[in-house]
Design an enzyme around this catalytic site. Structure first.
Site, PDB file in Angstrom:
ATOM      1  N   ASP A  71       1.161  -1.572   0.618  1.00  0.00           N
ATOM      2  CA  ASP A  71       0.015  -0.183   0.039  1.00  0.00           C
ATOM      3  C   ASP A  71       0.571   1.365   0.221  1.00  0.00           C
ATOM      4  O   ASP A  71      -0.118   2.131   0.360  1.00  0.00           O
ATOM      5  CB  ASP A  71      -1.089  -0.377   1.200  1.00  0.00           C
ATOM      6  CG  ASP A  71       0.027  -0.098   2.220  1.00  0.00           C
ATOM      7  OD1 ASP A  71       0.718  -0.329   2.226  1.00  0.00           O
ATOM      8  OD2 ASP A  71      -1.300   0.244   3.613  1.00  0.00           O
ATOM      9  N   SER A  72       2.224   1.007  -0.375  1.00  0.00           N
ATOM     10  CA  SER A  72       2.817   2.109  -0.497  1.00  0.00           C
ATOM     11  C   SER A  72       2.568   2.914  -2.081  1.00  0.00           C
ATOM     12  O   SER A  72       3.421   3.771  -2.060  1.00  0.00           O
ATOM     13  CB  SER A  72       4.622   2.311  -0.064  1.00  0.00           C
ATOM     14  OG  SER A  72       4.563   0.904  -1.159  1.00  0.00           O
ATOM     15  N   ASP A 110      -0.646  -6.432   0.359  1.00  0.00           N
ATOM     16  CA  ASP A 110      -1.495  -5.619   0.897  1.00  0.00           C
ATOM     17  C   ASP A 110      -3.187  -5.110   0.630  1.00  0.00           C
ATOM     18  O   ASP A 110      -3.366  -4.679   0.304  1.00  0.00           O
ATOM     19  CB  ASP A 110      -1.001  -4.519   1.009  1.00  0.00           C
ATOM     20  CG  ASP A 110       0.654  -4.233   1.963  1.00  0.00           C
ATOM     21  OD1 ASP A 110       0.429  -4.883   3.407  1.00  0.00           O
ATOM     22  OD2 ASP A 110       1.609  -3.401   1.792  1.00  0.00           O
ATOM     23  N   LYS A 140      -0.723  -9.502   2.671  1.00  0.00           N
ATOM     24  CA  LYS A 140      -0.319  -8.577   3.595  1.00  0.00           C
ATOM     25  C   LYS A 140      -0.882  -8.061   5.146  1.00  0.00           C
ATOM     26  O   LYS A 140      -1.958  -7.181   4.119  1.00  0.00           O
ATOM     27  CB  LYS A 140       1.315  -8.185   3.691  1.00  0.00           C
ATOM     28  CG  LYS A 140       2.048  -7.805   5.067  1.00  0.00           C
ATOM     29  CD  LYS A 140       3.700  -6.804   4.702  1.00  0.00           C
ATOM     30  CE  LYS A 140       3.548  -5.062   3.937  1.00  0.00           C
ATOM     31  NZ  LYS A 140       3.426  -4.647   4.817  1.00  0.00           N
ATOM     32  N   GLU A 208       9.779  -3.202  10.361  1.00  0.00           N
ATOM     33  CA  GLU A 208      10.134  -2.231   9.487  1.00  0.00           C
ATOM     34  C   GLU A 208      10.570  -1.612  11.187  1.00  0.00           C
ATOM     35  O   GLU A 208      10.109  -1.154  11.976  1.00  0.00           O
ATOM     36  CB  GLU A 208       8.775  -1.946   9.137  1.00  0.00           C
ATOM     37  CG  GLU A 208       8.941  -0.461   7.953  1.00  0.00           C
ATOM     38  CD  GLU A 208       8.313   0.342   7.279  1.00  0.00           C
ATOM     39  OE1 GLU A 208       6.899  -0.355   7.104  1.00  0.00           O
ATOM     40  OE2 GLU A 208       8.382   0.666   6.933  1.00  0.00           O
TER      41      GLU A 208
HETATM   42  O1  KIV Z   1       3.765  -1.143   1.635  1.00  0.00           O
HETATM   43  C1  KIV Z   1       4.962  -1.210   1.769  1.00  0.00           C
HETATM   44  O2  KIV Z   1       5.112  -0.962   0.790  1.00  0.00           O
HETATM   45  C2  KIV Z   1       5.005  -2.219   2.375  1.00  0.00           C
HETATM   46  C3  KIV Z   1       6.794  -2.332   2.363  1.00  0.00           C
HETATM   47  C4  KIV Z   1       7.072  -0.998   3.630  1.00  0.00           C
HETATM   48  C5  KIV Z   1       7.140  -3.539   3.514  1.00  0.00           C
HETATM   49  O3  KIV Z   1       4.496  -2.622   3.428  1.00  0.00           O
END
Ligand code: KIV
Length: 291
Positions: A71-72, A110, A140, A208
């Site tokens: 979700d980044s 995610d 995730k 993290e």
């Molecule tokens: O959303 C994402 O990219 C993440 C990574 C930083 C692990 O959760």
């Protein structure tokens, strides 16, 4: 278990027919069983985020064994200020594109903020969308002890889960972007979180922004792999946000990022060269023309 050097990993012939996660040849997707076997072998592996089919296909061809449709995407792809506004519809669309662009990597989708915090049933409904509509092989979600019921129901329902503890960006409004697990009490909480997600059935856990020594201890204690981001060199795997790692992100990137190329500069220079050619009348030329 001892960690292998890259050279040892390349020479190793594992029991599943010479398959290593990175550098191994494969005609099928990596599975969570392959991930568990890599921990047994002490093999380290790389993970990258991906948000679109074309970029994901580059990473797949390079042999990246696990990709996270993180979700980044909120900050790195969709122009939001954080991950908080990202919706399940958006994650489903981006995840489906990454699945279409790849054939070997295990794709982890995610679960965005608000799609699992209500409880296990909401988590199952959201994860089911990512699995059925987008075709991801795992999901995730953030949180340790607080998310263990969600993890347990997803795993019991046949959906592999990667957990995420330490700094959890969806909670930025409550915790900010600060190192987690500093001090005895916080370290003990991180260890409890790590054990809780393992006990609930997670196949791996992202750590993290936690002190390197603590991440090393968590990695020793757990039998599932740890995936570090800003967590030092001792975790089983390392993940970076691709736009940070390849230098596309504008402005400052976190200290833990290693930038392997400055794509922002490369792309900017190429775009200016194109614009100059158009303005100066040197593009297109005869070889770019049809008659
Ligand atoms: O959303 C994402 O990219 C993440 C990574 C930083 C692990 O959760």
């Amino acid at each position: 278990m001892t960690q292998l050097t890259a050279a040892q990993t390349a020479q190793k012939k594992p029991s599943d027919g010479g398959r290593t996660l990175y550098g191994g040849k494969g005609t099928r997707r990596i599975t969570v069983r392959d991930i568990a076997a890599a921990k047994e072998r002490g093999e380290k592996w790389p993970m990258l985020t991906a948000y679109d089919a074309m970029t994901a296909s580059v990473f797949d061809e390079a042999g990246i064994p696990v990709m996270l449709v993180g979700d980044s995407a909120g900050n790195c792809h969709l122009g939001y200020e954080s991950t908080v506004p990202v919706t399940l519809d958006e994650m489903t669309m981006l995840s489906a594109a990454v699945v279409r662009g790849t054939s070997r990597a295990l794709i982890v989708g995610d679960l965005p903020f608000g799609s699992y915090q209500e409880g296990p049933v909401q988590a199952l409904r959201s994860a089911t969308r990512l699995v059925k509509e987008a075709g991801v092989q795992a999901v995730k979600l953030e949180g340790g002890e607080r998310s263990h019921e969600q993890i347990r129901l997803l795993v019991e329902s046949g959906i592999p889960v990667m957990a995420h503890i330490g700094l959890t960006p969806q909670s930025v409004n409550a915790m900010g972007y600060r190192v987690q697990g500093r001090g005895e009490e916080a370290a003990q909480q991180l260890l409890r979180d790590a054990k809780a997600v393992q006990d609930a059935g997670a196949f791996a856990v992202v750590l993290e922004l936690v002190p390197a020594e603590l991440a090393a201890e968590v990695t020793r204690v757990l039998h599932i792999p740890t995936v570090g981001i800003g967590a030092g060199p001792e975790t089983d795997a390392q993940v970076l946000v691709w736009t940070d790692m390849l230098g596309l992100t504008g402005g400052r990137v976190p200290k833990f990022v290693k930038q392997y190329v400055n794509l922002r500069e490369v792309m900017g220079d190429a775009v200016k060269a194109f614009a100059d050619d158009v303005v100066g009348g040197t593009f297109p030329q005869e070889e770019h023309s049809v008659h």
